[in-house]
Design an enzyme around this catalytic site. Structure first.
Site: not given
Length: 327
Positions: A82, A173
């Site tokens: 994804h 992140a």
């Protein structure tokens, strides 16, 4: 009426069970919110959580989720089918009862600002919360995934300055995309081939951006754990393109390419109206009325879980093994 907002955070982790369990505990604990669903997929390497609650409850849940994700996920080593740009990749808010889209936009901005300040993560606003028209569509922000976005942030610092936070991605992140949108259905159709090129050809044909079905976004992915290819879709307005229209379009294109459909799945939660509409249409029910639903007339849901399991024995296997439903 108690104000009720839905939040559907998508997190870039679907393989490490212990991390997913930490994410679930972080999001589900506390007052003012309920964790309704968690779907985790190892091929996508992604977990989708569905929460409902009030403004303060959801803010607390999501900040706890960001804390776990920022600590446990390193995008430098992340691999998955994804597309993604962040550990907490995207967080949409959806107005349900007693709130407006404007309330969800305000909540998105509050969350974005707080995430940037607390964790040093750049945040882009999208959909109804977008501050620039070119950032309204999630796929435009996520084009090229994190590497592509990081390059645009460096090459075009004014055009791709985040709405909140630093002008470069967080080291591990990445960035996060937060917004407000209407109800969306994540709907996947699995093929009886592992040739991802076929899934990608079908996705190009059916998605709206290529002149296909309106309000449909689609990509083709390879599911290594299942040995199959998948057409992964987002139906952004199921009243314009219902589930059965999307399914039939994929089935039609698959047949044209000599491939059969193996099955389909919904990721996360879906409005009952969407399934009822598809059932009524496929069965060609004349003059069907919602008042004919026994659940509606009795005022309480019947034992649908048992009846679904008996009519489709694969459903429980799909949930526990393939889609990894989290509890």
């Amino acid at each position: 009426m108690t104000p009720l907002i839905e939040a559907v955070p998508n997190v870039s982790e679907g393989r490490r069970r212990e991390v997913v369990e930490r994410l679930v505990r972080a999001a589900g604990g506390g007052s003012g919110r309920r964790l309704l669903d968690c779907s985790s997929d190892p091929s996508h390497n992604r977990t989708v959580l569905t929460l409902v609650g009030d403004r303060e409850g959801l803010l607390a849940a999501l900040l706890a989720l960001y804390e776990v994700a920022t600590d446990a996920i390193d995008l430098r080593t992340h691999r998955g089918e994804h597309p993604r740009v962040g550990a907490v990749d995207v967080v949409p808010f959806v107005a349900l009862d007693g709130v407006s889209t404007g309330d969800c936009v305000a909540l998105a901005r509050t969350l974005g600002r707080t995430v940037a300040e607390r964790f040093g993560i750049p945040v882009f606003l999208y959909e109804d919360a977008a501050t620039r028209p070119e950032r309204r569509a999630l796929e435009e922000i996520r084009r090229g995934q994190l590497d592509g976005l990081a390059e645009r942030m460096a090459r075009e610092p004014d055009a791709w300055r985040p709405d909140f936070g630093p002008r470069a991605p967080h080291a591990t992140a990445g960035v996060s995309v937060v917004g407000a949108r209407p109800i969306l259905i994540a709907f996947n159709v699995n093929l009886d081939t592992d040739d991802v090129r076929i899934a990608r050809r079908i996705a190009r044909t059916v998605r709206a951006s290529n002149g296909g079905l309106p309000h449909v976004k689609a990509i083709g992915v390879h599911l290594a754990e299942r040995g199959a290819a998948q057409v992964s879709m987002n139906l952004t307005d199921y009243t314009q393109t219902p589930l059965h229209h999307a399914f039939e379009a994929v089935e039609r294109e698959a047949g044209r390419l000599g491939v059969r459909v193996a099955g389909s799945e919904v990721v996360g939660l879906v409005p009952a109206a969407a399934l009822i509409e598809s059932a009524v249409s496929r069965l060609r029910l004349d003059r069907f009325r919602p008042a004919q639903l026994l659940d509606v007339r009795t005022g309480s849901p019947l034992d649908t879980q048992r009846s679904l399991a008996s009519s489709n024995p694969r459903s429980s296997v799909m949930n526990s093994e393939t889609s990894r439903k989290c509890r």
